[in-house]
Design an enzyme around this catalytic site. Sequence first.
Site, PDB file in Angstrom:
ATOM      1  N   ASN A 211      74.423   0.910   6.977  1.00 40.22           N
ATOM      2  CA  ASN A 211      72.885   1.702   6.976  1.00 40.22           C
ATOM      3  C   ASN A 211      72.004   1.106   7.882  1.00 40.22           C
ATOM      4  O   ASN A 211      71.514   0.147   7.381  1.00 40.22           O
ATOM      5  CB  ASN A 211      72.580   1.992   5.564  1.00 40.22           C
ATOM      6  CG  ASN A 211      71.262   2.979   5.736  1.00 40.22           C
ATOM      7  OD1 ASN A 211      70.847   3.499   6.658  1.00 40.22           O
ATOM      8  ND2 ASN A 211      70.687   3.042   4.615  1.00 40.22           N
TER       9      ASN A 211
ATOM     10  N   GLU B  97      73.990   3.009  -5.826  1.00 43.21           N
ATOM     11  CA  GLU B  97      73.182   1.914  -5.318  1.00 43.21           C
ATOM     12  C   GLU B  97      71.780   1.951  -6.361  1.00 43.21           C
ATOM     13  O   GLU B  97      70.873   2.687  -6.402  1.00 43.21           O
ATOM     14  CB  GLU B  97      72.508   2.665  -4.031  1.00 43.21           C
ATOM     15  CG  GLU B  97      73.438   2.565  -2.808  1.00 43.21           C
ATOM     16  CD  GLU B  97      72.812   2.545  -1.431  1.00 43.21           C
ATOM     17  OE1 GLU B  97      73.088   1.356  -0.898  1.00 43.21           O
ATOM     18  OE2 GLU B  97      71.820   3.311  -1.224  1.00 43.21           O
TER      19      GLU B  97
ATOM     20  N   GLY C 248      67.699  -4.192  -0.946  1.00 44.45           N
ATOM     21  CA  GLY C 248      66.769  -4.718   0.126  1.00 44.45           C
ATOM     22  C   GLY C 248      66.090  -5.907  -0.671  1.00 44.45           C
ATOM     23  O   GLY C 248      65.173  -6.515   0.049  1.00 44.45           O
TER      24      GLY C 248
ATOM     25  N   HIS D 237      69.736   9.206   0.163  1.00 46.48           N
ATOM     26  CA  HIS D 237      69.625   7.580   0.165  1.00 46.48           C
ATOM     27  C   HIS D 237      68.116   7.396  -0.663  1.00 46.48           C
ATOM     28  O   HIS D 237      67.318   8.372  -0.648  1.00 46.48           O
ATOM     29  CB  HIS D 237      69.231   7.141   1.703  1.00 46.48           C
ATOM     30  CG  HIS D 237      69.200   5.441   1.417  1.00 46.48           C
ATOM     31  ND1 HIS D 237      68.022   4.922   1.143  1.00 46.48           N
ATOM     32  CD2 HIS D 237      70.190   4.707   1.462  1.00 46.48           C
ATOM     33  CE1 HIS D 237      68.370   3.490   1.026  1.00 46.48           C
ATOM     34  NE2 HIS D 237      69.599   3.264   1.593  1.00 46.48           N
TER      35      HIS D 237
ATOM     36  N   SER E 181      72.196  -5.048  -1.665  1.00 48.02           N
ATOM     37  CA  SER E 181      72.522  -6.416  -1.280  1.00 48.02           C
ATOM     38  C   SER E 181      73.679  -6.918  -1.322  1.00 48.02           C
ATOM     39  O   SER E 181      73.717  -8.028  -1.693  1.00 48.02           O
ATOM     40  CB  SER E 181      71.407  -7.208  -2.214  1.00 48.02           C
ATOM     41  OG  SER E 181      70.028  -6.960  -1.962  1.00 48.02           O
TER      42      SER E 181
ATOM     43  N   LYS F 285      69.158   2.163   8.769  1.00 53.00           N
ATOM     44  CA  LYS F 285      67.716   2.769   8.800  1.00 53.00           C
ATOM     45  C   LYS F 285      67.104   2.961  10.032  1.00 53.00           C
ATOM     46  O   LYS F 285      67.691   3.218  10.919  1.00 53.00           O
ATOM     47  CB  LYS F 285      67.034   1.927   7.632  1.00 53.00           C
ATOM     48  CG  LYS F 285      67.904   1.194   6.390  1.00 53.00           C
ATOM     49  CD  LYS F 285      67.211   0.600   5.491  1.00 53.00           C
ATOM     50  CE  LYS F 285      68.049   0.166   4.369  1.00 53.00           C
ATOM     51  NZ  LYS F 285      67.402  -0.108   3.065  1.00 53.00           N
TER      52      LYS F 285
ATOM     53  N   GLU G 141      65.695   5.880  -0.498  1.00 57.31           N
ATOM     54  CA  GLU G 141      64.394   5.718   0.211  1.00 57.31           C
ATOM     55  C   GLU G 141      64.004   7.207   0.834  1.00 57.31           C
ATOM     56  O   GLU G 141      62.914   7.593   1.014  1.00 57.31           O
ATOM     57  CB  GLU G 141      64.746   4.851   1.650  1.00 57.31           C
ATOM     58  CG  GLU G 141      64.631   3.480   1.455  1.00 57.31           C
ATOM     59  CD  GLU G 141      65.244   2.344   2.224  1.00 57.31           C
ATOM     60  OE1 GLU G 141      65.782   2.986   3.400  1.00 57.31           O
ATOM     61  OE2 GLU G 141      65.529   1.232   1.931  1.00 57.31           O
TER      62      GLU G 141
HETATM   63  C1  PEP Z   1      70.855   0.448   1.674  1.00 54.30           C
HETATM   64  O1  PEP Z   1      69.950   0.577   2.207  1.00 54.30           O
HETATM   65  O2  PEP Z   1      71.781   1.424   1.221  1.00 54.30           O
HETATM   66  C2  PEP Z   1      71.213  -0.833   1.092  1.00 54.30           C
HETATM   67  C3  PEP Z   1      72.279  -1.083   0.319  1.00 54.30           C
HETATM   68  O3  PEP Z   1      70.345  -1.941   1.671  1.00 54.30           O
HETATM   69  P1  PEP Z   1      70.628  -3.593   1.525  1.00 54.30           P
HETATM   70  O4  PEP Z   1      72.085  -3.809   1.648  1.00 54.30           O
HETATM   71  O5  PEP Z   1      69.680  -3.837   2.244  1.00 54.30           O
HETATM   72  O6  PEP Z   1      70.245  -3.724   0.129  1.00 54.30           O
END
Ligand code: PEP
Length: 253
Positions: free
Chosen positions: A10, A168, A174, A96, A213, A12, A98
């Site tokens: 992703n 998630e 993040g 997502h 992460s 972003k 966000e």
């Molecule tokens: C995400 O944005 O879906 C995500 C898992 O980000 P990160 O791997 O940076 O935690």
Amino acid sequence: MSRTPLIAGNWKMHGTIEEAEERVAAVLPRIATLESVEHGVCVPFTALQAVVDSTRGSALKVFAQNMHYAPDGAFTGEISAPMLTELDVHGVLLGHSERRTLFGETDKALQLKVPAALDAGLEVILCVGETEDERENGDTERRLRHQVQEDLEKVPTERLGEITIAYEPIWAIGTGKVATAEQAQDALAFVRALVADRSKEQAERTRILYGGSMKPDNAAELLALPDCDGGLIGGASLDVEQIVAIIEAAARS
Ligand code: PEP
């Protein structure tokens, strides 16, 4: 049933068209011989066409990061499923965290978006997950149940297995914090059980990813979990060495 793992990056709101093309051009030759894993990238709208064109004929799956549920209309700033299929995009990331927390994405809207994407022939990655407060208050399962049931309500039962669900935990996105193997497996299995409440057969087909992460040093442990069918990767997907290492770990899982 064996499910082919999917590692989806992703990106972003990062990068120029040129950077997007360079990144896929660097990754694809490194993973070309890995047959037991699929790789996807969730690309900013501006770079979708370029990435689709420059990877045509490869196994890479190109996803948009959002979509409106209507095919067209007075929705300034939005993009529809037919607009994505016109670009030859393979699928779309929906819900997502966000989008949910920063841009007011609701489960009611997702209930319309998911079937609209499927009907247009787009593969869906639907994100679900709890906040840190919800986890601490013992509300993780309630939150996941609400999201999975509500967001998939209008998907015909026989098509449930086509959806990829990304679990998630929001507190892990993040932040560098990662769910423990036990926390991740419990949640992934719970999400599969929620799909099984509608159809056990479809739940066996549904891919469930872990996101939050995931990095080269924790990928193997997470990808080995019985209900983990891959990963949704944010930060590490922008780095060629890291995403290649994660894809290799998935191919070995
Ligand atoms: C995400 O944005 O879906 C995500 C898992 O980000 P990160 O791997 O940076 O935690």
